[in-house]
Design an enzyme around this catalytic site. Structure first.
Site, PDB file in Angstrom:
ATOM      1  N   LYS A 196      17.080   3.867   0.846  1.00  0.00           N
ATOM      2  CA  LYS A 196      18.043   3.676   1.948  1.00  0.00           C
ATOM      3  C   LYS A 196      19.222   2.908   1.358  1.00  0.00           C
ATOM      4  CE  LYS A 196      14.916   3.225   5.919  1.00  0.00           C
ATOM      5  NZ  LYS A 196      14.349   2.238   6.857  1.00  0.00           N
ATOM      6  N   PHE A 234      13.779   4.639  10.575  1.00  0.00           N
ATOM      7  CA  PHE A 234      12.454   4.169  10.192  1.00  0.00           C
ATOM      8  C   PHE A 234      11.526   5.362   9.979  1.00  0.00           C
ATOM      9  CE2 PHE A 234       8.309   2.202  10.437  1.00  0.00           C
ATOM     10  CZ  PHE A 234       8.518   1.073   9.671  1.00  0.00           C
ATOM     11  N   ASP A 289      14.891  -0.528   0.488  1.00  0.00           N
ATOM     12  CA  ASP A 289      15.702  -0.678   1.695  1.00  0.00           C
ATOM     13  C   ASP A 289      16.780  -1.721   1.380  1.00  0.00           C
ATOM     14  OD1 ASP A 289      16.499  -0.770   4.372  1.00  0.00           O
ATOM     15  OD2 ASP A 289      14.771  -1.899   5.051  1.00  0.00           O
ATOM     16  N   LYS A 330       0.816  -1.192   0.000  1.00  0.00           N
ATOM     17  CA  LYS A 330       0.000   0.000   0.000  1.00  0.00           C
ATOM     18  C   LYS A 330       0.862   1.258   0.000  1.00  0.00           C
ATOM     19  CE  LYS A 330      -2.862  -2.572   3.182  1.00  0.00           C
ATOM     20  NZ  LYS A 330      -3.264  -2.677   4.600  1.00  0.00           N
ATOM     21  N   GLU A 348       7.764   2.303  -6.155  1.00  0.00           N
ATOM     22  CA  GLU A 348       7.927   1.886  -4.757  1.00  0.00           C
ATOM     23  C   GLU A 348       7.881   3.094  -3.821  1.00  0.00           C
ATOM     24  OE1 GLU A 348       8.242  -0.630  -2.861  1.00  0.00           O
ATOM     25  OE2 GLU A 348       9.172  -2.333  -3.874  1.00  0.00           O
ATOM     26  N   ASP A 349       7.502   2.877  -2.587  1.00  0.00           N
ATOM     27  CA  ASP A 349       7.600   3.914  -1.564  1.00  0.00           C
ATOM     28  C   ASP A 349       9.049   4.057  -1.118  1.00  0.00           C
ATOM     29  OD1 ASP A 349       7.560   1.368  -0.430  1.00  0.00           O
ATOM     30  OD2 ASP A 349       6.168   1.874   1.177  1.00  0.00           O
TER      31      ASP A 349
HETATM   32  P1  5GP Z   1      13.240  -4.018   1.079  1.00  0.00           P
HETATM   33  O1  5GP Z   1      12.697  -5.290   0.495  1.00  0.00           O
HETATM   34  O2  5GP Z   1      13.880  -3.113   0.079  1.00  0.00           O
HETATM   35  O3  5GP Z   1      14.120  -4.292   2.263  1.00  0.00           O
HETATM   36  O4  5GP Z   1      12.021  -3.265   1.741  1.00  0.00           O
HETATM   37  C1  5GP Z   1      11.038  -2.640   1.030  1.00  0.00           C
HETATM   38  C2  5GP Z   1       9.813  -2.440   1.886  1.00  0.00           C
HETATM   39  O5  5GP Z   1      10.132  -2.357   3.281  1.00  0.00           O
HETATM   40  C3  5GP Z   1       9.148  -1.144   1.551  1.00  0.00           C
HETATM   41  O6  5GP Z   1       8.251  -1.274   0.486  1.00  0.00           O
HETATM   42  C4  5GP Z   1       8.473  -0.785   2.861  1.00  0.00           C
HETATM   43  O7  5GP Z   1       7.209  -1.377   2.927  1.00  0.00           O
HETATM   44  C5  5GP Z   1       9.360  -1.382   3.931  1.00  0.00           C
HETATM   45  N1  5GP Z   1      10.253  -0.393   4.570  1.00  0.00           N
HETATM   46  C6  5GP Z   1      11.602  -0.301   4.483  1.00  0.00           C
HETATM   47  N2  5GP Z   1      12.078   0.733   5.207  1.00  0.00           N
HETATM   48  C7  5GP Z   1      10.988   1.323   5.748  1.00  0.00           C
HETATM   49  C8  5GP Z   1      10.820   2.480   6.587  1.00  0.00           C
HETATM   50  O8  5GP Z   1      11.747   3.206   6.991  1.00  0.00           O
HETATM   51  N3  5GP Z   1       9.534   2.787   6.933  1.00  0.00           N
HETATM   52  C9  5GP Z   1       8.457   2.031   6.530  1.00  0.00           C
HETATM   53  N4  5GP Z   1       7.258   2.425   6.936  1.00  0.00           N
HETATM   54  N5  5GP Z   1       8.585   0.966   5.744  1.00  0.00           N
HETATM   55  C10 5GP Z   1       9.837   0.610   5.352  1.00  0.00           C
END
Ligand code: 5GP
Length: 182
Positions: A134, A155, A106, A45, A102-103
């Site tokens: 990030k 976060f 990470d 979402k 993507e939002d």
């Molecule tokens: P990745 O697979 O790249 O580690 O993580 C991606 C997902 O992790 C993002 O779509 C998001 O939902 C969540 N995420 C990563 N860092 C944060 C953060 O600082 N805040 C929030 N709310 N979600 C995060």
């Protein structure tokens, strides 16, 4: 009940800054995807706010689709690297230029799964556009083609991003005040 006034220990980007950046990125997308079969894919979402902002300024012909990818469970603030992808609607992928919106990227594990998913379905290209990056936390070699803002390892909530499903509706991106992390 309103959210506590000190829910963010630091505001990183307000609505104005995010919209201005979305406009810049959309301009670049208009150039890069001219005469291509662009499909913008919103990851639910978290990306929904950024997605709608970006879409408004993409002026070339494109389709929009939605997909759900989750890697966090419950009220944790740590990524767990166990990515689940659910496709809501059966949409055409073959010969399309897929741009995943993507939002936040990470570790990059979600993107890796999404790339694998789209590539096995014979799209023409697959790339990522993310509001936040990030970069220092990356565990994969996948890099987004478009980045709104690079941020430190903190976060963040707001503008679509949640903590335990709350705070998505805050109109800015900020660091969650640690006193509200359970
Ligand atoms: P990745 O697979 O790249 O580690 O993580 C991606 C997902 O992790 C993002 O779509 C998001 O939902 C969540 N995420 C990563 N860092 C944060 C953060 O600082 N805040 C929030 N709310 N979600 C995060």
């Amino acid at each position: 009940m309103d959210y506590p006034k000190d829910i963010m220990s630091e505001i990183l980007y307000d609505e104005k800054q995010i919209i201005a950046r979305a406009q810049e990125i959309a301009k670049q997308i208009n150039k890069d995807y001219e005469n291509k079969a662009l499909t913008l894919v919103c990851t639910l979402k978290g990306a929904v706010f950024f997605f709608t902002e970006l879409m408004k300024y993409v002026t070339i012909d494109c389709r929009i689709e939605f997909i759900k990818a989750s890697s966090y469970i419950g009220n944790t603030t740590m990524t767990i690297g166990n990515v689940k992808i659910s496709k809501f609607m059966n949409f055409e992928i073959a010969n399309r230029d897929i741009l995943i919106v993507e939002d936040i990227v990470d570790t990059g594990l979600t993107c890796k799964e999404l790339f694998a998913y789209f590539n096995t379905n014979k799209c023409s290209s697959v790339n990522v556009c993310t509001l936040l990056d990030k970069k220092k936390r990356r565990q994969t070699n996948i890099e987004p083609k478009y980045v709104g803002f690079e941020i430190d390892d903190k976060f963040v909530i707001g503008y679509g991003l949640d903590y335990n499903e709350s705070y998505r509706n805050l109109p800015c991106v900020g660091v969650i005040n640690p006193k509200y992390i359970k």
